[in-house]
Write an enzyme that holds these catalytic residues in place. Structure first.
Site, mmCIF file in Angstrom:
data_model
loop_
_atom_site.group_PDB
_atom_site.id
_atom_site.type_symbol
_atom_site.label_atom_id
_atom_site.label_comp_id
_atom_site.label_asym_id
_atom_site.label_seq_id
_atom_site.Cartn_x
_atom_site.Cartn_y
_atom_site.Cartn_z
ATOM 1 N N TYR A 1 -2.474 -2.397 -10.785
ATOM 2 C CA TYR A 1 -2.498 -2.238 -9.331
ATOM 3 C C TYR A 1 -1.689 -3.328 -8.646
ATOM 4 O O TYR A 1 -0.874 -3.052 -7.752
ATOM 5 C CB TYR A 1 -3.947 -2.244 -8.842
ATOM 6 C CG TYR A 1 -4.077 -2.207 -7.344
ATOM 7 C CD1 TYR A 1 -3.787 -1.054 -6.624
ATOM 8 C CD2 TYR A 1 -4.480 -3.344 -6.640
ATOM 9 C CE1 TYR A 1 -3.898 -1.018 -5.245
ATOM 10 C CE2 TYR A 1 -4.595 -3.317 -5.257
ATOM 11 C CZ TYR A 1 -4.307 -2.162 -4.566
ATOM 12 O OH TYR A 1 -4.404 -2.135 -3.194
ATOM 13 N N SER B 1 0.797 -1.231 0.000
ATOM 14 C CA SER B 1 0.000 0.000 0.000
ATOM 15 C C SER B 1 0.828 1.280 0.000
ATOM 16 O O SER B 1 0.289 2.353 -0.287
ATOM 17 C CB SER B 1 -0.949 0.015 1.205
ATOM 18 O OG SER B 1 -2.040 -0.857 0.992
ATOM 19 N N TYR C 1 -3.994 3.063 7.487
ATOM 20 C CA TYR C 1 -5.235 2.298 7.444
ATOM 21 C C TYR C 1 -6.226 2.869 8.460
ATOM 22 O O TYR C 1 -6.253 4.076 8.693
ATOM 23 C CB TYR C 1 -4.976 0.805 7.675
ATOM 24 C CG TYR C 1 -4.003 0.192 6.689
ATOM 25 C CD1 TYR C 1 -4.185 0.339 5.321
ATOM 26 C CD2 TYR C 1 -2.905 -0.551 7.140
ATOM 27 C CE1 TYR C 1 -3.306 -0.238 4.421
ATOM 28 C CE2 TYR C 1 -2.017 -1.139 6.246
ATOM 29 C CZ TYR C 1 -2.220 -0.974 4.884
ATOM 30 O OH TYR C 1 -1.350 -1.537 4.000
ATOM 31 N N LYS D 1 0.608 3.280 -3.146
ATOM 32 C CA LYS D 1 -0.555 4.122 -3.436
ATOM 33 C C LYS D 1 -0.190 5.603 -3.466
ATOM 34 O O LYS D 1 -0.832 6.393 -4.169
ATOM 35 C CB LYS D 1 -1.644 3.872 -2.403
ATOM 36 C CG LYS D 1 -2.224 2.462 -2.441
ATOM 37 C CD LYS D 1 -3.115 2.176 -1.245
ATOM 38 C CE LYS D 1 -3.651 0.754 -1.291
ATOM 39 N NZ LYS D 1 -4.416 0.393 -0.081
ATOM 40 N N VAL E 1 1.188 -3.795 4.020
ATOM 41 C CA VAL E 1 1.071 -5.044 4.770
ATOM 42 C C VAL E 1 2.302 -5.947 4.636
ATOM 43 O O VAL E 1 2.356 -7.007 5.267
ATOM 44 C CB VAL E 1 -0.203 -5.828 4.374
ATOM 45 C CG1 VAL E 1 -1.438 -5.063 4.786
ATOM 46 C CG2 VAL E 1 -0.211 -6.175 2.901
#
Length: 305
Positions: free
Chosen positions: A189, A61, A241, A64, A259
């Site tokens: 992605y 993540s 998160y 992103k 993660v």
């Protein structure tokens, strides 16, 4: 600085047994739970690091941030935030609940999975491969490391087990929130999440964001100051998160986790920090990494809020 890092790491290692390595992506489960590394890059380009700094791990993540930065630079914030929100969420990063119950069905922010998939879908490039290559190129420039690439085994593992992300993407397709070929968007992605880095790379990228888009290692202007301001705002409000609020209170520095156990931190005009520890808490954040950052923020007075 290295002595300070080492001392704080030893204190933070005590938290490792309380977490667990992510195993829903099989390749991530192969990492040693006890691995731990930290790198710090100051605004003059000096680096200090300690621990397993030669180990590579995938960004997950953390990536992103860079598809968002590319979208902001390419099509502008108005277009980006017409398709994805900018508010934190109390739901897990892969939750479908908010998409279903909100009137607009728009993802809450670009740092959750649905939001990141939506951002990838609006990148102004024709193919999945081109979208990924442009994100990868930006990562390389932000880190001043042209050798950065993706881990094909992790990519294939994510693609094989990514049913929740497919559900999110096809739901957004059904509501008109993403257009085009869903599998193509997902492929880009999955590949960006599989970009492999070290904590040195994360620290340089964090310092580039802290320096308003200028990489401290080579002096290259990579992205605009306004994009970095948006990235830091997203990091402080949504970067950890559904643990972002607690992290903001405890640590108070813009950060984005993944993660795999990586955390990219950007202390404005001070330093970039890269942390990696695969043992995660229930929110998906590195238990040793978050504890280390709280200790470091107190030691160096890094809190920006």
């Amino acid at each position: 600085m290295k002595k300070l890092i080492g001392r704080l790491m030893e204190e933070s290692r005590r938290n490792i047994p309380s977490g667990r390595v992510a195993d829903y992506i099989p390749e991530l489960a192969k990492k040693n739970r006890d691995s731990f590394s930290v790198s710090i890059v100051t605004m003059d380009g000096a680096i200090a690091h300690c621990g397993d700094t030669g180990e590579m791990f995938t960004m997950q993540s953390v990536s992103k941030l860079f598809s968002l930065a590319l979208a902001l630079e390419s099509i502008g914030p108005k277009s980006v935030f017409s398709r994805v929100g900018m508010n934190p969420t109390s739901e897990p990063f892969n939750s479908i609940l908010k998409l279903e119950i909100s009137d607009s069905h728009k993802p809450m922010n670009p740092m959750i999975n649905a939001g990141a998939i939506a951002v990838v879908s609006i990148l102004p490039f024709d193919t999945s491969g081109e979208r990924f290559r442009m994100v990868l190129d930006l990562v390389r420039r932000m880190a001043a490391n042209p050798a950065i690439d993706f881990d094909e085994n992790v990519y294939l593992s994510e693609k094989l087990t990514g049913d929740r992300n497919r559900a999110l993407a096809y739901f957004m397709k059904s509501t008109g929130d993403i257009c085009g070929d869903v599998e193509s968007h997902l492929d880009a992605y999955f590949r960006q999440c599989s970009i492999a880095v070290t904590t040195d790379d994360l620290a340089v990228m964090g310092a580039t964001i802290a320096g308003n888009g200028t990489c401290p290692v080579n002096g290259e202007r990579v992205v605009s100051a306004s994009v970095c301001k948006t990235l830091r705002a997203m990091m402080i409000t949504c970067g950890m998160y559904d643990g972002s609020g607690e992290f903001a209170l405890r640590v108070g520095i813009p950060a984005k986790s993944g993660v795999s156990g990586g955390i990219l931190v950007s202390a404005p005009e001070r330093m970039g920090i890269g942390v990696w520890g695969p043992s995660l808490d229930e929110k998906g954040n590195s238990v040793a990494g978050a504890d280390f950052l709280e200790r470091l923020a107190d030691e160096l007075e890094l809190r920006s809020i």
